[in-house]
Design a protein around this motif. Structure first.
Motif, mmCIF file in Angstrom:
data_model
loop_
_atom_site.group_PDB
_atom_site.id
_atom_site.type_symbol
_atom_site.label_atom_id
_atom_site.label_comp_id
_atom_site.label_asym_id
_atom_site.label_seq_id
_atom_site.Cartn_x
_atom_site.Cartn_y
_atom_site.Cartn_z
ATOM 1 N N ASP A 47 0.848 -1.083 -0.057
ATOM 2 C CA ASP A 47 0.075 0.096 0.019
ATOM 3 C C ASP A 47 0.860 1.004 -0.067
ATOM 4 N N ILE A 48 0.331 2.402 -0.409
ATOM 5 C CA ILE A 48 1.036 3.658 -0.143
ATOM 6 C C ILE A 48 1.297 4.050 1.392
ATOM 7 N N THR A 49 2.263 4.705 1.620
ATOM 8 C CA THR A 49 2.243 4.979 3.216
ATOM 9 C C THR A 49 1.194 5.660 3.770
ATOM 10 N N VAL A 50 0.569 6.494 3.016
ATOM 11 C CA VAL A 50 -0.470 7.214 3.767
ATOM 12 C C VAL A 50 -1.719 6.328 3.863
ATOM 13 N N ALA A 51 -1.726 5.290 3.326
ATOM 14 C CA ALA A 51 -2.819 4.172 3.700
ATOM 15 C C ALA A 51 -2.449 3.330 4.770
ATOM 16 N N SER A 52 -1.194 3.376 5.326
ATOM 17 C CA SER A 52 -0.810 2.564 6.570
ATOM 18 C C SER A 52 -1.600 2.655 7.708
ATOM 19 N N GLU A 53 -2.060 1.732 8.292
ATOM 20 C CA GLU A 53 -2.724 1.874 9.609
ATOM 21 C C GLU A 53 -1.659 2.628 10.630
ATOM 22 N N ILE A 54 -0.581 2.688 10.508
ATOM 23 C CA ILE A 54 0.417 3.311 11.314
ATOM 24 C C ILE A 54 0.275 4.870 11.370
ATOM 25 N N MET A 55 -0.062 5.217 10.031
ATOM 26 C CA MET A 55 -0.304 6.712 9.801
ATOM 27 C C MET A 55 -1.405 6.895 10.527
ATOM 28 N N ALA A 56 -2.436 6.211 10.318
ATOM 29 C CA ALA A 56 -3.651 6.538 10.918
ATOM 30 C C ALA A 56 -3.686 6.448 12.371
ATOM 31 N N ILE A 57 -2.809 5.607 13.044
ATOM 32 C CA ILE A 57 -2.742 5.363 14.501
ATOM 33 C C ILE A 57 -1.870 6.525 15.178
ATOM 34 N N LEU A 58 -0.866 7.120 14.237
ATOM 35 C CA LEU A 58 -0.016 8.180 14.611
ATOM 36 C C LEU A 58 -0.848 9.538 14.735
ATOM 37 N N CYS A 59 -1.765 9.676 13.715
ATOM 38 C CA CYS A 59 -2.828 10.843 13.596
ATOM 39 C C CYS A 59 -3.934 10.667 14.736
ATOM 40 N N LEU A 60 -4.207 9.700 15.290
ATOM 41 C CA LEU A 60 -5.385 9.615 16.169
ATOM 42 C C LEU A 60 -4.623 9.356 17.608
ATOM 43 N N ALA A 61 -3.428 9.175 17.628
ATOM 44 C CA ALA A 61 -2.963 8.953 19.151
ATOM 45 C C ALA A 61 -2.835 10.084 19.863
ATOM 46 N N SER A 62 -2.909 10.125 21.347
ATOM 47 C CA SER A 62 -2.972 11.275 22.203
ATOM 48 C C SER A 62 -1.647 11.353 22.773
ATOM 49 N N ASP A 63 -0.875 10.198 22.961
ATOM 50 C CA ASP A 63 0.765 10.258 23.385
ATOM 51 C C ASP A 63 1.430 9.327 23.012
ATOM 52 N N LEU A 64 2.730 9.139 23.487
ATOM 53 C CA LEU A 64 3.506 7.821 22.939
ATOM 54 C C LEU A 64 2.780 6.709 23.489
ATOM 55 N N ALA A 65 2.502 6.883 24.776
ATOM 56 C CA ALA A 65 1.982 5.657 25.580
ATOM 57 C C ALA A 65 0.640 5.151 24.837
ATOM 58 N N ASP A 66 -0.402 5.758 24.140
ATOM 59 C CA ASP A 66 -1.377 5.768 23.636
ATOM 60 C C ASP A 66 -1.245 4.921 22.389
#
Length: 553
Positions: free
Chosen positions: A192-211
């Protein structure tokens, strides 16, 4: 007429330390990346009440151009101009569209974020960190399978692909590893393209490092031979992935051409992901300023809907005002005018194409917010054509404001700033989301299809409905849905412009993003790894004799 990059090269930038000081960022929170870029350590920022949130969205994109990012920048600068302490929050551009068809993503004319060439090319390395973290997990999955497969992973049911921040259709479906026993067990996979990665979505929805680490651990990478989910934490990759992302999670601070502060952070696509900048950047901006201007990708049917139903739901946000961007040229295309004929005045075509604008306004009102229409002005627009948009906007129950920020910077969007600030101060009467948490996943998909896309029928095949029901039984039923659909039309056919009726939405695939916290419904022929066009932008990008980049913007 100067190009965007020619205008950018004439700009006088101030050191990022001065931008930070003017925005209220203390020295200990600033991590400079050269002279004009920095990351901000949010743990060192003072706590204060959140300011107002202003969302910028648009009609469906066309080859004629709408200028949503340009308008976001112009509006932010104009709010500064009228004395409002404001922060701008945008996504980071992807290399894929930069070298493909879309071009850069840093605004245009006199409404740009700077340094625009560095922003469009690598920036602070966030996308590379996300790509590395994603592919580390992929490598560790194959490594576990190779060394005895302790989690009993069924190699036929590994759902974690690899990613690349580039458009490359040849990598959509692959078979590997090949070459014999020493290289592992062959299986089908893809990129997939990087912007479709679930990690991209996670980074953009996480509240902090622990989350962030918890969400990474919650990723489902596939299923074992008993058809039970195998998680990232079972692979023991989540902690190392967090290490790779420890800097990427910090918002990036830059400046506009008028030296006003802007956060650029994260970049999920809006047609194949949720299309919003990071929650961390938005929350930080709202604590630093009285007004935060942010945008949602592509048209309001994709970006704005996901902003409301995913980002606002998961982060506890709500917009206080909404701007919807339209152009005379784009409305003419929606009214049936060919791209080569857009320079010819045609008020009747503007009127016919305004059905697209009307539908977006109606949709946004369903969330409890009446948008203000920003008419992004082009020099060939006639007074008659503009008057048609203003007249029809009034019929639709809202204001339409001429904006000339591309040519005039903040001065060209001052009227829009005053109207939007007043609406934000008044606040939305009652913010609504399209569906409740406890609605079934299939009905959430049907609700978006019928209420936003105006489909007569949303078809979800029986095996997909069964899969959705299984996810509900696993505890994921309260997740919102993320619709993956073409950005060019309310339908799944990119050629159907305007406001089509009598169409059907076909759901071809569903994906569980357990770490991000939503379910993806892939509709129509959408691809999570785009291809390059016949003549990609990359063919015209080069370094001139002075070592300056040409052709990218």
């Amino acid at each position: 007429m100067p190009t965007d990059i020619e205008i950018a090269r004439q700009a006088t930038l101030i050191p990022i330390t001065d931008v930070a000081k003017n925005a209220g960022v203390p020295d200990e929170a600033l991590i400079p990346y050269g002279k004009y870029k920095a990351k901000v350590d949010t743990s060192h920022l003072p706590d204060r009440p959140a300011g107002k949130l202003i969302l910028v969205t648009a009609i469906n994109p066309t080859p004629a151009g709408e200028g949503k990012t340009t308008t976001s920048v112009g509006l932010s600068d104009a709010l500064h101009r009228i004395g409002k302490k404001t922060m701008l929050c945008l996504r980071e551009p992807s290399l894929g569209p930069c070298f493909g068809m879309k071009g850069g993503g840093a605004g245009g004319g006199k409404s740009q974020v700077m340094p625009m060439d560095e922003i469009n090319l690598h920036f602070t390395g966030d996308f590379h960190a996300i790509t590395s973290a994603h592919n580390l997990l992929a490598a560790m999955i194959d490594n576990q399978i190779y060394w005895g497969n302790p989690n009993d992973i069924d190699i036929r049911r590994v759902v974690w692909k690899r990613v690349l921040d580039m458009n490359d259709r040849a990598l959509r479906q692959i078979v590997g590893p090949l070459g014999g026993v020493a290289n592992g067990f062959p299986r089908e996979s893809g990129f997939d393209i990087t912007v479709a990665s679930e990690i991209m979505a996670i980074l953009c929805l996480a509240s902090d490092l622990a989350d962030l680490q918890k969400r990474l651990g919650d990723i489902i990478i596939g299923y074992n031979r008993k058809r039970e989910p195998v998680y990232c934490r079972d692979i023991k990759a989540d902690s190392a992935m967090t290490v790779l992302l420890k800097d990427a999670i910090l918002p990036n601070l830059v400046q506009t051409l008028e030296n006003n502060p802007a956060f650029l952070h994260g970049g999920p696509f809006a047609n194949i992901a949720h299309g919003c900048n990071s929650v961390i950047a938005t929350n930080t901006a709202m604590k630093m300023a009285d007004y935060t201007v942010t945008e949602a990708g592509f048209g309001a049917d994709l970006g704005a809907e996901k902003f409301m139903d995913i980002k606002c739901r998961l982060a506890g946000l709500k917009p206080d005002a909404i701007v919807i961007v339209a152009t005379v040229r784009a409305l003419k295309m929606n009214g049936g005018v060919a791209k080569n004929d857009l320079g010819t005045p045609n008020a009747d075509a503007v009127r016919a194409g305004a059905v697209n604008l009307k539908r977006h306004i109606e949709n946004l009102k369903k969330f409890g917010v009446t948008p203000t229409v920003a008419i992004n002005h082009f020099h060939l627009d006639t007074d008659e054509e503009i008057a048609v948009i203003q007249e029809m906007a009034a019929e639709f129950g809202t204001d339409a404001v001429i904006c000339k920020h591309w040519a005039d910077g903040s001065a060209g969007a001052e009227e829009l700033a005053r109207i939007v600030a007043a609406k934000a101060d008044a606040g939305a009467p009652e913010f609504n989301q399209l569906y409740p948490d406890d609605m079934s996943l299939a009905d959430k998909i049907r609700t978006v299809g019928r209420e936003i896309y105006r489909a007569d029928e949303v078809h979800i095949a029986a095996p997909l409905v069964k899969q959705l029901e299984q996810w509900e039984q696993m505890g994921y039923g309260k997740f919102p849905v993320c619709m993956a659909k073409t950005q060019y039309s309310f339908t799944t056919d990119p050629g159907r412009l305007g406001a089509p009726t009598g169409h059907e939405v076909e759901v071809n695939e569903v994906r569980l993003s357990a770490g991000a916290g939503f379910v993806v419904a892939v509709c129509g022929g959408i691809m999570t790894m785009p291809g390059l066009p016949k003549v990609p932008s990359a063919e015209n990008i080069y370094l001139d004799e002075n070592g300056q980049i040409e052709g990218l913007f």
